[in-house]
Write a protein that holds these residues in place. Sequence first.
Motif, PDB file in Angstrom:
ATOM      1  N   ALA A   1       2.458 -46.857 -35.659  1.00 42.87           N
ATOM      2  CA  ALA A   1       3.288 -46.246 -34.600  1.00 42.87           C
ATOM      3  C   ALA A   1       2.540 -46.140 -33.279  1.00 42.87           C
ATOM      4  O   ALA A   1       3.133 -46.151 -32.201  1.00 42.87           O
ATOM      5  CB  ALA A   1       3.751 -44.867 -35.050  1.00 42.87           C
ATOM      6  N   ALA A   2       1.194 -46.047 -33.384  1.00 38.70           N
ATOM      7  CA  ALA A   2       0.404 -45.843 -32.164  1.00 38.70           C
ATOM      8  C   ALA A   2       0.007 -47.153 -31.500  1.00 38.70           C
ATOM      9  O   ALA A   2      -0.409 -47.166 -30.344  1.00 38.70           O
ATOM     10  CB  ALA A   2      -0.850 -45.045 -32.516  1.00 38.70           C
ATOM     11  N   ARG A   3       0.162 -48.261 -32.273  1.00 38.92           N
ATOM     12  CA  ARG A   3      -0.393 -49.541 -31.809  1.00 38.92           C
ATOM     13  C   ARG A   3       0.179 -49.988 -30.455  1.00 38.92           C
ATOM     14  O   ARG A   3      -0.544 -50.486 -29.607  1.00 38.92           O
ATOM     15  CB  ARG A   3      -0.136 -50.622 -32.859  1.00 38.92           C
ATOM     16  N   LYS A   4       1.492 -49.803 -30.273  1.00 38.98           N
ATOM     17  CA  LYS A   4       2.075 -50.341 -29.036  1.00 38.98           C
ATOM     18  C   LYS A   4       1.771 -49.472 -27.813  1.00 38.98           C
ATOM     19  O   LYS A   4       2.065 -49.877 -26.684  1.00 38.98           O
ATOM     20  CB  LYS A   4       3.587 -50.529 -29.194  1.00 38.98           C
ATOM     21  N   HIS A   5       1.209 -48.289 -28.035  1.00 44.53           N
ATOM     22  CA  HIS A   5       0.933 -47.395 -26.907  1.00 44.53           C
ATOM     23  C   HIS A   5      -0.526 -47.413 -26.480  1.00 44.53           C
ATOM     24  O   HIS A   5      -0.900 -46.705 -25.552  1.00 44.53           O
ATOM     25  CB  HIS A   5       1.303 -45.947 -27.271  1.00 44.53           C
ATOM     26  N   LEU A   6      -1.328 -48.255 -27.170  1.00 46.01           N
ATOM     27  CA  LEU A   6      -2.787 -48.185 -26.973  1.00 46.01           C
ATOM     28  C   LEU A   6      -3.210 -48.324 -25.515  1.00 46.01           C
ATOM     29  O   LEU A   6      -4.078 -47.604 -25.044  1.00 46.01           O
ATOM     30  CB  LEU A   6      -3.473 -49.299 -27.767  1.00 46.01           C
ATOM     31  N   PHE A   7      -2.563 -49.262 -24.800  1.00 44.76           N
ATOM     32  CA  PHE A   7      -3.009 -49.547 -23.430  1.00 44.76           C
ATOM     33  C   PHE A   7      -2.261 -48.724 -22.371  1.00 44.76           C
ATOM     34  O   PHE A   7      -2.385 -48.965 -21.184  1.00 44.76           O
ATOM     35  CB  PHE A   7      -2.871 -51.044 -23.138  1.00 44.76           C
ATOM     36  N   GLU A   8      -1.453 -47.775 -22.864  1.00 50.77           N
ATOM     37  CA  GLU A   8      -0.784 -46.893 -21.905  1.00 50.77           C
ATOM     38  C   GLU A   8      -1.762 -45.814 -21.462  1.00 50.77           C
ATOM     39  O   GLU A   8      -2.505 -45.267 -22.288  1.00 50.77           O
ATOM     40  CB  GLU A   8       0.438 -46.233 -22.550  1.00 50.77           C
ATOM     41  N   PRO A   9      -1.784 -45.494 -20.166  1.00 51.48           N
ATOM     42  CA  PRO A   9      -2.727 -44.479 -19.679  1.00 51.48           C
ATOM     43  C   PRO A   9      -2.453 -43.108 -20.327  1.00 51.48           C
ATOM     44  O   PRO A   9      -1.290 -42.771 -20.549  1.00 51.48           O
ATOM     45  CB  PRO A   9      -2.482 -44.409 -18.178  1.00 51.48           C
ATOM     46  N   PHE A  10      -3.485 -42.442 -20.589  1.00 47.69           N
ATOM     47  CA  PHE A  10      -3.460 -41.074 -21.158  1.00 47.69           C
ATOM     48  C   PHE A  10      -2.885 -41.015 -22.556  1.00 47.69           C
ATOM     49  O   PHE A  10      -2.453 -39.988 -23.029  1.00 47.69           O
ATOM     50  CB  PHE A  10      -2.718 -40.096 -20.230  1.00 47.69           C
TER      51      PHE A  10
ATOM     52  N   LEU B   1      -7.790 -42.792 -21.204  1.00 49.08           N
ATOM     53  CA  LEU B   1      -7.952 -43.686 -20.051  1.00 49.08           C
ATOM     54  C   LEU B   1      -8.827 -44.883 -20.367  1.00 49.08           C
ATOM     55  O   LEU B   1      -8.804 -45.887 -19.655  1.00 49.08           O
ATOM     56  CB  LEU B   1      -8.576 -42.921 -18.888  1.00 49.08           C
ATOM     57  N   GLY B   2      -9.628 -44.766 -21.439  1.00 51.74           N
ATOM     58  CA  GLY B   2     -10.641 -45.787 -21.721  1.00 51.74           C
ATOM     59  C   GLY B   2     -10.065 -47.183 -21.845  1.00 51.74           C
ATOM     60  O   GLY B   2     -10.478 -48.109 -21.129  1.00 51.74           O
ATOM     61  N   LEU B   3      -9.079 -47.372 -22.735  1.00 51.12           N
ATOM     62  CA  LEU B   3      -8.533 -48.716 -22.955  1.00 51.12           C
ATOM     63  C   LEU B   3      -7.768 -49.210 -21.726  1.00 51.12           C
ATOM     64  O   LEU B   3      -7.844 -50.393 -21.370  1.00 51.12           O
ATOM     65  CB  LEU B   3      -7.614 -48.723 -24.176  1.00 51.12           C
ATOM     66  N   THR B   4      -7.042 -48.323 -21.086  1.00 50.71           N
ATOM     67  CA  THR B   4      -6.282 -48.699 -19.879  1.00 50.71           C
ATOM     68  C   THR B   4      -7.224 -49.244 -18.823  1.00 50.71           C
ATOM     69  O   THR B   4      -6.994 -50.319 -18.248  1.00 50.71           O
ATOM     70  CB  THR B   4      -5.554 -47.461 -19.323  1.00 50.71           C
ATOM     71  N   LEU B   5      -8.312 -48.495 -18.561  1.00 46.93           N
ATOM     72  CA  LEU B   5      -9.269 -48.911 -17.538  1.00 46.93           C
ATOM     73  C   LEU B   5      -9.936 -50.221 -17.922  1.00 46.93           C
ATOM     74  O   LEU B   5     -10.105 -51.118 -17.088  1.00 46.93           O
ATOM     75  CB  LEU B   5     -10.327 -47.828 -17.337  1.00 46.93           C
ATOM     76  N   SER B   6     -10.330 -50.289 -19.211  1.00 46.33           N
ATOM     77  CA  SER B   6     -11.031 -51.495 -19.656  1.00 46.33           C
ATOM     78  C   SER B   6     -10.143 -52.721 -19.487  1.00 46.33           C
ATOM     79  O   SER B   6     -10.579 -53.772 -18.998  1.00 46.33           O
ATOM     80  CB  SER B   6     -11.439 -51.358 -21.126  1.00 46.33           C
ATOM     81  N   ALA B   7      -8.850 -52.588 -19.915  1.00 44.22           N
ATOM     82  CA  ALA B   7      -7.920 -53.719 -19.769  1.00 44.22           C
ATOM     83  C   ALA B   7      -7.745 -54.072 -18.293  1.00 44.22           C
ATOM     84  O   ALA B   7      -7.691 -55.256 -17.919  1.00 44.22           O
ATOM     85  CB  ALA B   7      -6.566 -53.364 -20.383  1.00 44.22           C
ATOM     86  N   SER B   8      -7.679 -53.064 -17.406  1.00 48.10           N
ATOM     87  CA  SER B   8      -7.533 -53.307 -15.965  1.00 48.10           C
ATOM     88  C   SER B   8      -8.746 -54.024 -15.418  1.00 48.10           C
ATOM     89  O   SER B   8      -8.618 -54.975 -14.625  1.00 48.10           O
ATOM     90  CB  SER B   8      -7.364 -52.000 -15.204  1.00 48.10           C
ATOM     91  N   LEU B   9      -9.925 -53.603 -15.839  1.00 46.53           N
ATOM     92  CA  LEU B   9     -11.146 -54.228 -15.337  1.00 46.53           C
ATOM     93  C   LEU B   9     -11.218 -55.685 -15.783  1.00 46.53           C
ATOM     94  O   LEU B   9     -11.573 -56.571 -14.999  1.00 46.53           O
ATOM     95  CB  LEU B   9     -12.374 -53.458 -15.835  1.00 46.53           C
ATOM     96  N   ALA B  10     -10.817 -55.909 -17.071  1.00 47.51           N
ATOM     97  CA  ALA B  10     -10.840 -57.294 -17.581  1.00 47.51           C
ATOM     98  C   ALA B  10      -9.849 -58.151 -16.810  1.00 47.51           C
ATOM     99  O   ALA B  10     -10.152 -59.274 -16.394  1.00 47.51           O
ATOM    100  CB  ALA B  10     -10.492 -57.301 -19.068  1.00 47.51           C
TER     101      ALA B  10
ATOM    102  N   ALA C   1     -11.940 -42.263 -11.888  1.00 48.00           N
ATOM    103  CA  ALA C   1     -11.565 -41.060 -12.642  1.00 48.00           C
ATOM    104  C   ALA C   1     -11.991 -41.204 -14.089  1.00 48.00           C
ATOM    105  O   ALA C   1     -12.484 -40.251 -14.703  1.00 48.00           O
ATOM    106  CB  ALA C   1     -10.059 -40.867 -12.552  1.00 48.00           C
ATOM    107  N   GLY C   2     -11.762 -42.482 -14.606  1.00 47.60           N
ATOM    108  CA  GLY C   2     -12.146 -42.747 -15.998  1.00 47.60           C
ATOM    109  C   GLY C   2     -13.635 -42.530 -16.194  1.00 47.60           C
ATOM    110  O   GLY C   2     -14.075 -41.935 -17.189  1.00 47.60           O
ATOM    111  N   LYS C   3     -14.389 -43.026 -15.187  1.00 45.75           N
ATOM    112  CA  LYS C   3     -15.842 -42.886 -15.301  1.00 45.75           C
ATOM    113  C   LYS C   3     -16.225 -41.414 -15.311  1.00 45.75           C
ATOM    114  O   LYS C   3     -17.028 -40.960 -16.134  1.00 45.75           O
ATOM    115  CB  LYS C   3     -16.511 -43.576 -14.116  1.00 45.75           C
ATOM    116  N   LEU C   4     -15.593 -40.688 -14.383  1.00 47.40           N
ATOM    117  CA  LEU C   4     -15.905 -39.265 -14.294  1.00 47.40           C
ATOM    118  C   LEU C   4     -15.533 -38.563 -15.586  1.00 47.40           C
ATOM    119  O   LEU C   4     -16.272 -37.711 -16.079  1.00 47.40           O
ATOM    120  CB  LEU C   4     -15.170 -38.635 -13.105  1.00 47.40           C
TER     121      LEU C   4
END
Length: 633
Positions: free
Chosen positions: A569-578, A590-599, A404-407
Motif C-alpha cells: 500500500a505504501a509503495r506508490k507513495h514512496l516518492f511523494e514529499p513528506f 523528504l529523503g526519497l523525494t529529494l534524492s529523486a529530484s537530485l538524480a 530543507a531536506g539537508k537541514l
Amino acid sequence: MKCDPNLYRATPPSLAVKPRLIRQLFVPPLIVLLMIGLGYVGYRVSEHYGIRTLSENGERQLELHARTVESEISKYTYLPSLLELESSVSALLKEPDAEHRQTVNDYLEGLNRRSRSRAIYVLDTTGRVLATSNWRDADSYLGEDLSFRAYFQDAVRGLPGRFYGIGSTSGEPGYYLAHGLEEHGKIIGVAVIKVRLEALEERWQRARLEAFVSDENGIIILSSDPARRLKSVRPLTPEIKERLARSLQYYWWPLNELQPLARERLAEGVETLTFPANTELAKDGDSVSYLAQTRRLSDTPWHFTLLTPLQDLRREAANQGILVAVAFALVAFLLIAWNERRKVIATRLAAREALQEANSQLERRIAERTADLRASNERLKDQIRERRQAEETLRHAQDELVQAGKLAAIGQMSTSIAHELNQPLAALRTLSGNTVRFLERGELDTASTNLRTINDLIDRMGRITASLRAFARRGDDKGESSLGKAIDAALQVLGSRVETLHLEVHRDFDDVQLAIDQTRLEQILVNLIGNALDAMQSQPLPELWLEGDFVEGKYRLRVRDNGHGIEPAARKHLFEPFFTTKPGEQGLGLGLTLSASLAAAASGHLGVEHPGSGGTAFVLTLPRVPPAKAEPI
Ligand code: ADP
C-alpha cells in the motif's frame, strides 16, 4: 416483416438528360419546322395579296372583254326583226309559192353576205323553212322542220328567241336569234339568223387571253381553249343531261363537266380553278391554276369568264415564302449565335467572379490564419514565459527543499552526531587529564601514546563535521563526482550506525566518474543507505549490497538491503514529499523525494524494486562523464 419500398425501387431511368442536350436535340427540328411554317405563311400571304391585286386588274379586263362579247352579240339582235319590213317575206309567208320563195332566197342570200352572218332563214308558223340564204348549198335548210327548236317556239309566241346550239343539219355550232314576224298584230312567220361567234375565240387566242362564255345551261359555248368547249361549268345530273339531249340544242354532242382539279371560291364571281395542264410540253400530273372572274353578259342569260393564270403569281409567292423562311433562318441563326455568345460571356464573367471570390476567400483565410498564428504564437510565448517562471520557481523550490531536506537530515542526525562527538570529547577529557598526570610523573611514552590517540580522535571529529558541512552545502547541477568517494563519504557519515548494527556491506561496483555534483551524490547515497539502515534495525544479520553495472552510456547502482521491505500500500507513495512510515520525529518523508529530484536534475533517475527474496532495492541511474573528461581518481 415489412420491407422498405425505397430499398427495392429501381433507380429512375436516365431521364435527367441535361437541358443543353434537350436544346441541341429539339432546337434544330423546331427551327426547321418554324422555317417551313413561316415560309408557308409567307407564301399564303403573298398569294392572297397577289390574287387581290390580280383580281383588281382582272376586273377591268373582265369588263372590257365582256363588253366586247356583248357588242358582238347585240350586233345581230335587230337583224331578224328587219325582215318584218321586207314585203317579199310577208308575201312568201302569205303565199309560199316557188316565185316568192326564190325572191326571198335571193334577198336573204344578199343580206347574209352583207351582214357576215352564217345563215338567215324564214319559217312559217309550223316551223318549216320557207326560204333561206343557203338555198344553194347541198345541206340547205330549205323545207326542214325546225319546230322543235326552242328559239322557234319562243319566237312564234312573240318572245325573243335566243339560242346557242349546234345545227341539226350542218352539225355546226352557232348563235341563233329568232324573231316572230307580225302582221296586223298576228305572228305569220319566224325570221332566224344564225351567226358564228368563233371570231371572238380567235381574237382571244390572238391576244393570248384565256376566257370562255357559258350559256344558260352552264355549257361553255365559246372558249379560247377548244378543249373546254361544250363542257359544263355546273354539275350535270342525269336528268339535266337527258333534258339537254332531248332538246338537241347541242345536237348529239357528248356533254361533260369541266372538272377542275381544285376549285376555291374567293368572292362572288371570283374563284381559283386548277386544271390539268394540256400543253404539249406538260407532263402527267402537271396542272395550271387560274383566277376565274365571271360576269353576266347583259341581255343574255350567259356568263363571261376571264381566266388569269396564277403561275407567275404562285412562283412569286413561292419566292416570297422562301425569302421569309431564309430570313427567319438567318434571324434564328443570329439569335442562336447571340445567345451562345451571351452564354460564353456569362460563363466567363461567372468564372471570373468565382475566381475573385475564391481569391478574396483565400486572402480572408490567410488573414484569419495569420491572425490565429500570431495569437497562438503570442500564447506560446506567454506559455514559454510562464514555463520559464515555473521552472525558475520550481528550481528555487527544489533548492529550498534540498536545503530543507539537508537541514532535516542534520536535525535527525544531530543526536547521533552529538553522541558521536560526545564520545571522543569524553575520551579526550579523560585522555588529556591522564596525559597531564603521566607528564607530571615523567611517563613520557605513555603521555605521547595518549597524545597520538588524542590526535586520532580530533581527526575523527574533524571528518564528522567536514562531511556534515559538505552535506549541508548547496550543490551544483553541472558537477562531477566519483562513485567510490561518494559511497565512502556516505558510509562515513553513517559510520556509527553502521558499526552499531554490525552491518555487512557487499561492494560490487566500479569506481566511475558520474555527471553529478559530488555533494549531491553523497546526499542521495546517505539517504538511501540511511533508509536501508532504518529498515534493517531489527534484522539480526543486516546486509547491504552495493552493486553497479553499465547501461547505455549511464551507470546503474543498486542499493539493496535485507530489511523489512515496503508494504504494497505504501509503495506508490514512496516518492511523494513528506510520506513517511517512521514514527515520531524519526522521519520527515523528504529523503526519497529529494534524492529523486537530485538524480533527475542530473539527467538521471531513481527507482525502486521489491525483490522476491525480501528487502528493498533502490536503483540509481546516472549519466557517466566520458572517460577522456574523467579526472584521474
Ligand atoms: P524518511 O526516511 O524521513 O521517512 P524517506 O523519503 O527517506 O523519508 O523515506 C520514506 C519512506 O520510505 C520511509 O518512511 C520508509 O517507510 C520507506 N523506505 C525508504 N527506504 C526504505 C528501505 N530501504 N526499506 C524499507 N522502507 C524504506
